[in-house]
Structures are given as C-alpha cells and as structure tokens.
Design an enzyme around this catalytic site. Sequence first.
Site, PDB file in Angstrom:
ATOM      1  N   SER A  95       0.701  -1.237   0.015  1.00 14.64           N
ATOM      2  CA  SER A  95       0.024  -0.058   0.055  1.00 14.64           C
ATOM      3  C   SER A  95       0.640   1.357  -0.177  1.00 14.64           C
ATOM      4  CB  SER A  95      -0.834  -0.012   1.177  1.00 14.64           C
ATOM      5  OG  SER A  95      -1.938  -0.710   1.102  1.00 14.64           O
ATOM      6  N   HIS A 126      -3.161   1.066  -4.636  1.00 13.56           N
ATOM      7  CA  HIS A 126      -2.955  -0.156  -5.224  1.00 13.56           C
ATOM      8  C   HIS A 126      -3.246   0.404  -6.858  1.00 13.56           C
ATOM      9  CE1 HIS A 126      -1.576  -2.675  -2.102  1.00 13.56           C
ATOM     10  NE2 HIS A 126      -2.287  -1.945  -1.323  1.00 13.56           N
ATOM     11  N   HIS A 148      -6.269  -8.609  -1.908  1.00 10.76           N
ATOM     12  CA  HIS A 148      -6.268  -8.858  -0.343  1.00 10.76           C
ATOM     13  C   HIS A 148      -7.655  -9.653  -0.560  1.00 10.76           C
ATOM     14  CE1 HIS A 148      -4.453  -4.790  -0.789  1.00 10.76           C
ATOM     15  NE2 HIS A 148      -3.763  -5.346   0.297  1.00 10.76           N
ATOM     16  N   TYR A 150      -9.873  -9.463   1.991  1.00 12.10           N
ATOM     17  CA  TYR A 150     -10.884  -8.790   2.095  1.00 12.10           C
ATOM     18  C   TYR A 150     -11.956  -8.017   1.069  1.00 12.10           C
ATOM     19  CZ  TYR A 150      -7.730  -4.594   2.133  1.00 12.10           C
ATOM     20  OH  TYR A 150      -6.862  -3.553   1.569  1.00 12.10           O
ATOM     21  N   GLU A 151     -10.804  -8.137  -0.158  1.00  8.31           N
ATOM     22  CA  GLU A 151     -11.720  -7.328  -1.445  1.00  8.31           C
ATOM     23  C   GLU A 151     -12.615  -8.430  -1.902  1.00  8.31           C
ATOM     24  OE1 GLU A 151      -8.681  -5.530  -4.157  1.00  8.31           O
ATOM     25  OE2 GLU A 151      -7.429  -6.305  -2.827  1.00  8.31           O
ATOM     26  N   ALA A 178       2.669  -2.512   3.778  1.00  3.62           N
ATOM     27  CA  ALA A 178       2.495  -1.512   4.797  1.00  3.62           C
ATOM     28  C   ALA A 178       1.925  -2.390   6.062  1.00  3.62           C
ATOM     29  CB  ALA A 178       1.610  -0.386   4.408  1.00  3.62           C
ATOM     30  N   MET A 281      -2.788  -7.181   6.184  1.00  6.94           N
ATOM     31  CA  MET A 281      -3.788  -7.932   5.787  1.00  6.94           C
ATOM     32  C   MET A 281      -3.324  -8.628   4.624  1.00  6.94           C
ATOM     33  SD  MET A 281      -6.504  -4.905   6.362  1.00  6.94           S
ATOM     34  CE  MET A 281      -6.590  -3.939   7.691  1.00  6.94           C
ATOM     35  N   SER A 282      -2.042  -9.095   4.260  1.00  9.63           N
ATOM     36  CA  SER A 282      -1.607  -9.421   3.046  1.00  9.63           C
ATOM     37  C   SER A 282      -0.210 -10.209   3.232  1.00  9.63           C
ATOM     38  CB  SER A 282      -1.305  -8.041   2.045  1.00  9.63           C
ATOM     39  OG  SER A 282       0.085  -7.450   2.548  1.00  9.63           O
ATOM     40  N   ASN A 305       2.192   2.571  11.192  1.00 11.02           N
ATOM     41  CA  ASN A 305       1.439   3.033  12.274  1.00 11.02           C
ATOM     42  C   ASN A 305       1.815   2.364  13.500  1.00 11.02           C
ATOM     43  OD1 ASN A 305      -0.243   1.284  10.605  1.00 11.02           O
ATOM     44  ND2 ASN A 305      -1.150   1.020  12.588  1.00 11.02           N
ATOM     45  N   HIS A 321      -6.236   4.337   6.976  1.00 10.82           N
ATOM     46  CA  HIS A 321      -5.569   4.030   5.768  1.00 10.82           C
ATOM     47  C   HIS A 321      -5.008   5.520   5.100  1.00 10.82           C
ATOM     48  CE1 HIS A 321      -4.504   1.498   2.392  1.00 10.82           C
ATOM     49  NE2 HIS A 321      -5.197   2.353   1.388  1.00 10.82           N
TER      50      HIS A 321
END
Length: 350
Positions: A95, A126, A148, A150-151, A178, A281-282, A305, A321
């Site tokens: 990201s 992306h 991902h 979640y997509e 990230a 998440m990846s 973060n 994000h």
Amino acid sequence: MTGYSSKNDVATANGKQNGSGNQTVENGSKPTAFTPQGNHASSENNIQCSLTSDEFRAVNLMRQDMYPYEVIQEIADFIVKGSGIRPKIGIICGSGLGSLADIIQNPKVFEYEKIPNFPVSTVEGHAGRLVVGTLEGANVMAMQGRFHFYEGYPLAKCSMPVRVMKLCGVEYLFATNAAGGINPKYAVGDIMLMHDHVNMLGFAGNSPLQGPNDPRFGPRFPALVNSYNKDLINKAIEISKTMGIESSVHVGVYSCLGGPTYETIAELKALRMMGVDAVGMSTVHEVITARHCDMKVFAFSLITNKCSTEYSDKKDDEASHDEVMAVAKNRQKTCCELVSRLVAEIQKTA
Ligand SMILES: O=P(O)(O)O[C@H]1O[C@H](CO)[C@@H](O)[C@H]1O
C-alpha cells in the site's frame, strides 16, 4: 446484563434491513434466488439473496478461484510476449509503495483489466498495473497493486499472480507491505525485514493452496520453515548499513489477518503474545504460493503506524488508511533504494 438486544432482523445484500424478510433491490430489478448447490434459479427457493442476475455473475467471477496451470501459462505467455522480457525478479508493491515499480527502466505496462483472466485492484494505493522492465540491469516485473482477501477474492486468486510470475521465469519474489508495528521498539517509518510469519487466516482453515494440488507447481504438503531467504535478509542488513538506516531496520515476524478492520486491542495483545512484531492484511498467501513453487523470497514491512496494546480514547491512536498511505509516501525513496540495491546484489552474483 442490560442494553443489548437482538432483533433477528433480516439483512439483505444491498444493506437494507427488513424485519419481515421481504426483499427489495435498489434498481428495481427482480431479486433472484440461489440454492446451496450454487444453482442460479429464478424461482422462489429456500435460500434467497437479493442479487440481480448481473450482480450474481459479477460476484461469481470475483469468487472464482480455480486457475488451471494452462490458464496461468497463457497469462504468463501474454506478458512475456507482450514485453519481450523474461523477468527474474518479481516485486509486489505494498500500500502506497507503488513507486517501487516507477523506478523500473524501459517499462512495459499492462493494466490489470487488459490482462486476460486477471483480477482488478480495488484498494486505494494499489494502481492495478503490471510493470515489466529492467532494474539495475536485472529483468524484473512488478505488481503495482496486490489483491487482498477482504476485497472478496479467495486467497488462491489473491496470490495467482505469483504463479504467473513463476511461469514468466521469476526466481526471486520481493513482497513488500505496509504494516502496523506491534513491537514497542518499532517506530513509524521503520522497516521490518520479515524472517517468519504467523498465518492467522491459515489458523482459520484458509490457504491459497486449498483444493486439488497441481504438482507442476509444487508438492501437496510444502514445508515453510526457512521461507524467508537468509542470504537476502543478511544482504539487506548490510545494505541498510551502507544507507545509514540500520537503526531503523529490524528483523521480525509478520502476521496477516483477514481485514478490512484494523485490530482490536485484545487482538493486538494476543498477537504480541504470539511473538508477532508487525501486522497487516497481505503477503503471507503470496509467500506461501511462492515457496510452494520454490521461489526465493525476500519480504519487508514498512511500519506505517504504531499499534498500541493500551486502551485509549484518543482518535490519533486509531489506525487509518490515510495515515498508512501518507507514511508510505514519505518513506518510498528509502524503500526504493533498499529494493534496487538488493536487486543489484542479486544481479552481481548471477
Ligand atoms: O499489505 P498492504 O497491501 O501493503 O496494505 C496494508 O494496508 C491496508 C490497510 O491500511 C491493508 O491492505 C494492509 O494489508
């Protein structure tokens, strides 16, 4: 306990709530029904969803997760023929780290929607392009945009491009992401070289390798110890010294959760207890797919973060994000330098 009630409302796919169970669709087209066998029936049935035929087909396409070897070969041929290049190193941009593909020389760019059978990127940061060219004299291909879970894509589809890379000729996968720093010693902007992972989606019974195994890619039961190439980690540490950034480079453990929610404090505490240093998440499904087909893997997280494990009311302590993207943008130059110097090292020993 007071203050909690469950109304048993029926939620429809378009987000409308209707206590009676009657379904409505926004555009007025007639809802269709499907059976547990996956049949798409227009008559009333025991299980209902409020998708139109077109929506149903779109969702079905998104959920398609079987990519036979021959289909992946066709995609690889399309890229190799179209670019005139057989890449040796594959890069996946995390990201906000799309600039890793912008440093590629003599780039041949393929928009994802123009590549046959390729999914499309849906996440901000992306871009959805495959860039093929040279970097430090090495033939490379980079995904400017990853997929991902979640997509809405199954994991096998999220990591299908790694198999495409393999059939294009890629031997080394560089996966970047990230991530939130759970290790209290990590600061925003630091880089964590991944030396291991905790596959939370795997704990929940989900794997990119689920389903029939094609031995042309790899074995049914691949081992994952030593997934992250030690030589490449050591080279990256040496490079970080010459760049003068060694104090902000760590070696640690990444964990992938399904997202798209950021973690609760209790989840972060649990991850920390499990030895996790950074969370995202990846990446993990890509690494599994790469190791299955025997690629050498180098991966790093840019800490965008800090994930505090203390409860706080401060809005600033919440991950966002926007923050992820802003930090990635700030640190893209450093990440690009690290990647290109490591590519140069590989090229030197080739
Ligand atoms: O892992 P990458 O793709 O870098 O992106 C990370 O950033 C997004 C959340 O801000 C999530 O997609 C998370 O996985």
